[in-house]
Design an enzyme around this catalytic site. Structure first.
Site, PDB file in Angstrom:
ATOM      1  N   ASP A  24      -3.403   0.817  -4.306  1.00 43.64           N
ATOM      2  CA  ASP A  24      -3.045   2.165  -3.832  1.00 43.64           C
ATOM      3  C   ASP A  24      -2.064   2.836  -4.799  1.00 43.64           C
ATOM      4  O   ASP A  24      -1.265   2.165  -5.459  1.00 43.64           O
ATOM      5  CB  ASP A  24      -2.410   2.043  -2.440  1.00 43.64           C
ATOM      6  CG  ASP A  24      -2.351   3.384  -1.732  1.00 43.64           C
ATOM      7  OD1 ASP A  24      -3.170   4.272  -2.038  1.00 43.64           O
ATOM      8  OD2 ASP A  24      -1.468   3.544  -0.866  1.00 43.64           O
ATOM      9  N   ASN A  72     -12.087   6.498   3.443  1.00 47.68           N
ATOM     10  CA  ASN A  72     -12.012   7.296   2.211  1.00 47.68           C
ATOM     11  C   ASN A  72     -13.159   8.308   2.079  1.00 47.68           C
ATOM     12  O   ASN A  72     -13.083   9.235   1.276  1.00 47.68           O
ATOM     13  CB  ASN A  72     -11.965   6.399   0.963  1.00 47.68           C
ATOM     14  CG  ASN A  72     -10.659   5.643   0.806  1.00 47.68           C
ATOM     15  OD1 ASN A  72     -10.637   4.519   0.327  1.00 47.68           O
ATOM     16  ND2 ASN A  72      -9.539   6.250   1.190  1.00 47.68           N
TER      17      ASN A  72
HETATM   18  C1  IPE Z   1      -6.246   2.154   1.123  1.00 48.90           C
HETATM   19  O1  IPE Z   1      -5.674   3.255   0.482  1.00 48.90           O
HETATM   20  C2  IPE Z   1      -7.680   1.986   0.733  1.00 48.90           C
HETATM   21  C3  IPE Z   1      -7.893   1.541  -0.629  1.00 48.90           C
HETATM   22  C4  IPE Z   1      -6.987   1.265  -1.520  1.00 48.90           C
HETATM   23  C5  IPE Z   1      -9.283   1.379  -0.979  1.00 48.90           C
HETATM   24  P1  IPE Z   1      -5.601   4.683   1.194  1.00 48.90           P
HETATM   25  O2  IPE Z   1      -4.762   5.531   0.339  1.00 48.90           O
HETATM   26  O3  IPE Z   1      -6.956   5.181   1.518  1.00 48.90           O
HETATM   27  O4  IPE Z   1      -4.871   4.325   2.571  1.00 48.90           O
HETATM   28  P2  IPE Z   1      -3.925   5.226   3.490  1.00 48.90           P
HETATM   29  O5  IPE Z   1      -4.611   6.550   3.678  1.00 48.90           O
HETATM   30  O6  IPE Z   1      -2.623   5.347   2.784  1.00 48.90           O
HETATM   31  O7  IPE Z   1      -3.806   4.424   4.746  1.00 48.90           O
HETATM   32  C1  IPE Z   2      -6.254   4.287  -3.951  1.00 50.81           C
HETATM   33  O1  IPE Z   2      -5.424   5.236  -4.489  1.00 50.81           O
HETATM   34  C2  IPE Z   2      -7.672   4.491  -4.396  1.00 50.81           C
HETATM   35  C3  IPE Z   2      -8.588   4.742  -3.296  1.00 50.81           C
HETATM   36  C4  IPE Z   2      -8.259   4.854  -2.057  1.00 50.81           C
HETATM   37  C5  IPE Z   2      -9.974   4.890  -3.620  1.00 50.81           C
HETATM   38  P1  IPE Z   2      -5.234   6.611  -3.759  1.00 50.81           P
HETATM   39  O2  IPE Z   2      -6.295   7.562  -4.201  1.00 50.81           O
HETATM   40  O3  IPE Z   2      -5.127   6.443  -2.292  1.00 50.81           O
HETATM   41  O4  IPE Z   2      -3.859   7.074  -4.352  1.00 50.81           O
HETATM   42  P2  IPE Z   2      -2.690   7.793  -3.555  1.00 50.81           P
HETATM   43  O5  IPE Z   2      -2.305   6.919  -2.421  1.00 50.81           O
HETATM   44  O6  IPE Z   2      -3.240   9.109  -3.100  1.00 50.81           O
HETATM   45  O7  IPE Z   2      -1.617   7.922  -4.562  1.00 50.81           O
HETATM   46 MG    MG Z   3      -3.549   6.061  -1.071  1.00 50.74          MG
END
Ligand code: IPE
Ligand code: IPE
Ligand code: MG
Length: 246
Positions: A24, A72
């Site tokens: 993340d 997502n």
């Molecule tokens: C968790 O990250 C899912 C992945 C890394 C694939 P998200 O950014 O989607 O999770 P939330 O929204 O912070 O819970």
């Molecule tokens: C995780 O990084 C990747 C996926 C969920 C696919 P994020 O895209 O959630 O990155 P942040 O949390 O917005 O920084």
């Molecule tokens: Mg995220």
């Protein structure tokens, strides 16, 4: 919170672990640099390669990378399309190197909503993976821990013995995994959030949790080693107590 200096502590993490990573922080990494979020996801792909190499080097048995959650899909269409392209590029361009080094790759999660080109890349990589015995790399794509448990539970009462082992076998089938995996020993989440976001919930029942504040694109092998070092200091009691001998 452990930092990179922890990697210098002399401690031997056990071999053959199942490590899972909630990767993340890629979007915030890009935004902090005035870049489009997709640049964060591209840099995240490179970090995923570093993590696979670090895991191989550390003797990890299974590495599960939480790559795209069912939730997502709720992101803007453009970001989702870019992510799907990046996953395909990772499978086509990065994974062949890992296959050569004895990595076996499987993808867990729903497949029916993925673009055809990504499904084809998954099929190719999984077919080429047979025989890779050094480490198993599991990519969780369109994955929901709850959905996996729900699908498995709906089959469970019809299929055989009431045991965790049998449930694990049915769960693997329900999430299109090649075979059941051992429980996750260590769950790492980068990006500073301390939540599970519907990751593999059955498999983390007794995992050690490790939250780091660094953003995923900055994650490197020293961070991986630091997490393993921290893990090796944890006392895993599994409900029992430590007997003090006098
Ligand atoms: C968790 O990250 C899912 C992945 C890394 C694939 P998200 O950014 O989607 O999770 P939330 O929204 O912070 O819970
Ligand atoms: C995780 O990084 C990747 C996926 C969920 C696919 P994020 O895209 O959630 O990155 P942040 O949390 O917005 O920084
Ligand atoms: Mg995220």
């Amino acid at each position: 919170m452990p930092n990179k200096s922890a990697a210098r502590v002399v401690n031997s993490p056990p071999l053959n672990l199942h490590v899972a990573i909630i990767m993340d922080g890629s979007g915030r990494w890009a935004e902090a640099r005035g870049l489009a979020r997709v640049e964060g996801h591209r840099a995240g792909r490179a970090a995923a390669c570093r993590a696979v190499e670090a895991a191989l080097g550390a003797g990890v048995r299974v590495l599960t990378l939480f790559t795209f959650s069912t939730e997502n899909w709720g992101r803007p269409e453009g970001e989702v399309a870019q992510l799907m392209r990046i996953f395909g590029d990772f499978l086509r361009e990065d994974v062949p190197y890992f296959l050569l080094h004895g990595v076996c790759v499987t993808v867990v999660g729903r497949r029916d909503r993925l673009p055809v080109s990504l499904r084809e890349a998954i099929d190719t990589v999984e077919a080429a993976s047979e025989g890779g015995g050094k480490m198993r790399l599991r990519l969780a794509i369109d994955y929901s821990g709850r959905d996996a448990i729900l699908r498995a539970a709906s089959r469970f009462h019809q299929e055989g013995e009431h045991s965790y082992e049998n449930f694990g076998r049915i769960l693997a089938q329900a999430q299109f995994d090649a075979e059941p995996v051992p429980d996750i020993d260590l769950l790492i989440r980068t990006g500073g959030e301390q939540r599970l976001s519907n990751c593999p919930l059955w498999e983390i029942a007794y995992a050690e949790l490790y939250f780091s504040t660094g953003m995923w694109p900055d994650f490197d092998s020293a961070d991986f080693v630091a997490a393993l070092q921290e893990f090796s200091t944890r006392q895993r009691r599994f409900g029992r107590i430590t007997l003090v001998t006098s």
